[in-house]
Write an enzyme that holds these catalytic residues in place. Structure first.
Site, PDB file in Angstrom:
ATOM      1  N   GLU B  44      -1.118  60.101 -24.696  1.00  0.00           N
ATOM      2  CA  GLU B  44      -0.175  58.780 -24.591  1.00  0.00           C
ATOM      3  C   GLU B  44      -0.263  58.046 -23.175  1.00  0.00           C
ATOM      4  OE1 GLU B  44       3.989  60.229 -24.995  1.00  0.00           O
ATOM      5  OE2 GLU B  44       4.688  58.128 -25.332  1.00  0.00           O
ATOM      6  N   LYS B 126       4.465  52.919 -30.333  1.00  0.00           N
ATOM      7  CA  LYS B 126       5.332  54.126 -30.699  1.00  0.00           C
ATOM      8  C   LYS B 126       6.669  53.560 -31.392  1.00  0.00           C
ATOM      9  CE  LYS B 126       7.048  57.748 -27.623  1.00  0.00           C
ATOM     10  NZ  LYS B 126       7.137  57.952 -26.111  1.00  0.00           N
ATOM     11  N   CYS B 162       3.881  60.897 -29.657  1.00  0.00           N
ATOM     12  CA  CYS B 162       4.604  61.630 -29.072  1.00  0.00           C
ATOM     13  C   CYS B 162       5.973  61.858 -29.754  1.00  0.00           C
ATOM     14  CB  CYS B 162       4.941  61.134 -27.553  1.00  0.00           C
ATOM     15  SG  CYS B 162       5.514  62.486 -26.364  1.00  0.00           S
TER      16      CYS B 162
END
Lengths: 590, 590
Positions: B44, B126, B162
């Site tokens: 990330e 995300k 994540c």
């Protein structure tokens, strides 16, 4: 239409002081009752203070805040104030929520309680949680989705909390669906330059959307890095300002209003708004209050820009010192404009007898610097003493040289600043003063400051003030004194002479920095406006100068993060510091 | 089933170093291609570093990051690496979004790009933004709602970022709906004590929910207050660990997998998941790759607890020094255990020739302290020098006394610590070392430390280490040396003698503080666990002792906020500081 007398409490709570803040609210309720008000509005989180930051995540604090709210309801009734309807902000939680990663423990809420006759009739939670600028509320709170509407004297009053007004939809739209007669907004809204204009425009728009008047109450006073400016106001659905309280004034603001009588049947207790929020209704008194002679409306005049900023600085310093349990401050007086302005602010905030100025001349200090410092002391009447730094500086130079390292150049310059910082801390530890740092925003932004040296201090009153504004505020303060027939506090020589750090012979700020007028313009674009190099150059600044200022600022960033909080650079005047990585290779000018 | 060789790049990016980070990714791609991998996953935000904090709000940085991603795609193709499918984290934005209060300017996204043959096939954002602990992502990013699914060698690979794995629903549920054969998760997940256990349990659960294997890649290295531990791993749908990379190791981890062949028609490009997310499909290669001999699976053994913590401390210090452009450090050596452990960590992180230890004896320093400091220097081989502080201390005492203020008690004790801090800063400014502060977490928590004194330093390696763990790590380090046949770095006397600040005659830590074993237990409950006084007493601690420790901690809180970032107390070991109001009247023990 029906009449209602409302009281807006512009109070100054302290974070964590549940008992003290409850006393402020009780005092406001006593006064409001004496004044014949039907409704008292107290700011957002008034019972806990704002912002409480990670205290929100401490379950014992949530329990204590909730208990303090219950106690407040009892105390209001016990003191014969139960007839008054009180809307107050506090911290609550929903501890039965199952723990979940990413949701704060105990699910704290930024709550409003509606209290009457010793009972909490309804508790609600802020719907829109701000998470930008100085706000981190997604970290602390879970959002609410209930709009409380309470009928008082036949008028339906809806209650919203702060950010609920700044975002589209949510409580404002629900208040329109509920056909509220008044939208009451409780706030902890920090001061920024020209925020009062933005606030008015917002309220005028929201009042039109809600289709009813809005009464807005805000706290006053300093809390850590923030200053709250009050400026409570009432706006009609057509945008007209019906009443406006003072800026930075601790006051109970009483307003008489004529508002539409509720049309919704009194039996209705709950309904869905079109945006999905629940409208929850309560009736305290369905009949209009007996007619009374309304008082004249108060529209407190706005302060002019310099007075407004100066007052914010005085407020922030006074409350930081008081709320941290200090009663006096000590600062170094160099004879320059920065320490002179800080001394004037401190004297206005705390009284001349609580301010200690220390002249700490070195071998490079000029006579005029010492004279200007002494002149300032005489003009303001502050305590003045002299501690020469040469003996300490000589001891460091000799001892380190004996150990094999001669200190030269920047190391020797920084040493002088650090000896001054250590001297002020020694006086502080011995005598109990809080140390003030005197750095301005321009020099902090470009790193023209010594870590553990002139940056020493628990609070830096002009950390948010660019150098050009330092001069303007000094001139304004002197003129204000002259207008009042008082001695101008700041020596003219301190305002007019060329700035110098006096850490080496004949040093001038312009040896290292561009002219402050240009520097401040570029810094404003880069630091406050977040503009990039190309955008700044496009405004016509010399590319080499832009390169130099941006490089200075970029390389100063990591140092700045090591300063005490009072010396931080803000995203907005009087806001919190920008949050930048300490380690970053990113350079605008690469 | 079909085969796939994936490469997980455990790299160590630096925030803001777009060119340097791109080089790390290119290097990983070259190596992955040499190793015959079909797919490379990079952590990330690897191209920008993580966390970028307010750099996300700077439109010029967003533009630069986006341009760097485009350049990276070109460079991969130009270097003949275009056949490799690369999934990499970077910063993107949607600058056409209309500005809105409360949404970050330019609507930055925490993005993943899927690159093949010089083209970015898909960009996604995300979905779940963490905003707790060390994370502030609501401040910086807007969430995405697209799950990319790319068919490689006939296998459908879904991509998540994540936090997308740490929250229910979202991408994991969408990956199940998409019938993905592999869920690839790119991460910047900071180290905490025992996080590797939590990570494994989470992945096992999510793999079962997604109905497919999960490949998880995490960065390594220190960035400001955080340390990333790598620990990349691959988990089967039944929870079995298929492969596990090292902790804190910069490595390209290659894993051969057997995965189910996609059943969804190749023509399908988009569909809605049941949770409303969009599943967006791309085909890179529909046919399984030619069969190959799989390599043996690697399951790197976990470090034991003390080695894991010590390695995290070494990693954090090494990267803080290097990434900030320093090559050497200086620290004060008192002969005590704290400075001895910090010296050992520094020598392990930077090499003995880059570590400078300074003995700064005062009139209260004992002979054994000087001997122990010299012994440490000899054992580790670091540079050792002596600068006595008596001449400077005497100069301050005499000069302030002459000016009317005699320094006594705490003021005199703090003065000694500040003379030491100023001496270290003078050597730092003259010779270019970064200063290390040697305070441990226990003494910082209760305020047993001098602001601008022993708290001076750009980085405090053991700020997160309670005193009892300081002793344990020192013993572990010595034993590790003995096992390897090396000299134990830390003098036994420094470990075994009674702790003393030596700021007055015969001073002992226990004059001011409870026994560290008990102190650390109470601090853990209060600071880390956020438990209140009653909950702590309920565990059987003496109420008077609890009262004393909590009062010390509460009154130290406001001081702590004035320390440099490297000295902060964390909510979790190796996390960022708790955020507490500087001014707060809240006392657990009131």
């Amino acid at each position: 239409m029906a009449q209602l007398r409302i009281a807006l409490a512009q109070i100054n709570p302290t974070v964590g002081d549940l008992a003290g803040n409850a006393d402020l609210i009780l005092g406001a309720a006593e006064r409001a009752t004496r004044e014949g008000a039907h409704l008292l509005a107290v700011p957002e989180m008034a019972l806990t203070g704002y912002p409480i930051e990670d205290l929100a995540l401490r379950p014992s604090f949530v329990r204590a805040a909730r208990a303090a709210m219950d106690q407040l309801a009892d105390d209001l009734e016990d003191r014969g104030l139960g007839d008054l309807v009180v809307v107050a902000g506090y911290l609550d939680g929903t501890p039965d929520d199952a723990p979940r990663i990413g949701r704060p423990a105990g699910s704290p809420i930024d709550a409003a309680a509606l209290v009457h006759r010793g009972e909490t009739l309804i508790r609600s939670a802020k719907h829109h949680l701000p998470n930008y600028g100085v706000f981190d509320e997604y970290r602390y709170f879970v959002p609410g989705d209930v709009l409380p509407v309470v009928r008082i004297g036949g008028i339906d009053v809806a209650v919203a909390i702060c950010e609920d007004l700044w975002q589209d939809s949510g409580p404002v739209a629900a208040a329109a669906d509920a056909r509220a007669g008044l939208l009451l907004s409780i706030n902890a809204s920090p001061y920024e330059l020209n925020k009062n204009d933005a606030r008015y425009e917002l309220l005028a728009r929201r009042a039109s959307e809600a289709g009813c008047a809005i009464a807005y109450v805000n706290q006053v006073g300093g809390q850590d890095e923030l200053v709250f400016d009050g400026d409570s106001l009432v706006v009609a659905p057509d945008g007209a300002v019906l009443a406006r309280a003072g800026q930075f004034t601790d006051e109970l603001f009483v307003v008489d209003l004529d508002l539409p009588v509720a049309q919704v049947p009194a039996e209705r207790t709950s309904e869905k708004a079109t945006n999905g929020m629940e409208i929850r209704r309560i009736v305290v008194s369905a009949e209009p209050v007996a007619a009374f002679e309304p008082r004249p409306r108060v529209l407190t005049p706005r302060l002019d820009d310099h007075e407004e900023i100066y007052t914010a600085l005085v407020t922030g310093l006074r409350d930081y010192v008081r709320k941290n349990g200090f009663s006096s401050v000590v600062l170094g007086l160099s004879g320059g404009i920065d320490s002179a302005l800080v001394a004037a602010i401190a004297v206005d905030a705390l009284g001349t007898e609580h301010v200690y100025g220390v002249s700490m001349p070195s071998r490079y200090s000029t006579d005029h610097s010492r004279d200007d410092a002494a002149d300032l002391a005489e003009r303001t009447g502050l305590h003045y003493e002299t501690v020469p730094i040469a003996p300490m500086v000589e001891a460091y130079l000799k001892t380190t040289a004996d150990a094999g390292t001669a200190l030269t150049g920047l190391a020797e310059e920084n040493l002088q600043a650090r000896v001054r910082g250590t001297t002020l801390m020694a006086l502080s530890n011995q005598r109990g003063h809080l140390v003030l740092a005197t750095g301005n925003k321009s020099e902090l932004a470009v790193g023209y400051s010594t870590l553990y040296g002139d940056a020493v201090g628990a609070y830096a009153p002009i950390k948010d003030v660019p150098k050009t504004l330092v001069w303007a505020l000094a001139r304004w303060r002197n003129e204000a004194a002259t207008r009042r027939g008082q001695t101008a506090p700041i020596p003219v020589n301190s305002i007019e002479k060329e700035p110098s750090a006096e850490l080496r012979p004949d040093q001038r700020d312009t040896d290292s920095l561009p002219d402050y007028a240009v520097l401040d313009e570029i810094l404003d674009l880069y630091v406050e406006g977040d503009h990039g190099r190309e955008e700044i150059e496009a405004r016509g600044f010399d590319p080499e100068l832009v390169q130099r200022v941006l490089t200075l600022t970029d390389t100063a960033e990591y140092k700045r993060r090591q300063y005490p909080p009072g010396t931080k650079i803000s995203p907005k005047a009087f806001g919190r510091d920008r949050r930048l990585p300490i380690t970053s290779r990113w350079r605008e000018t690469a």
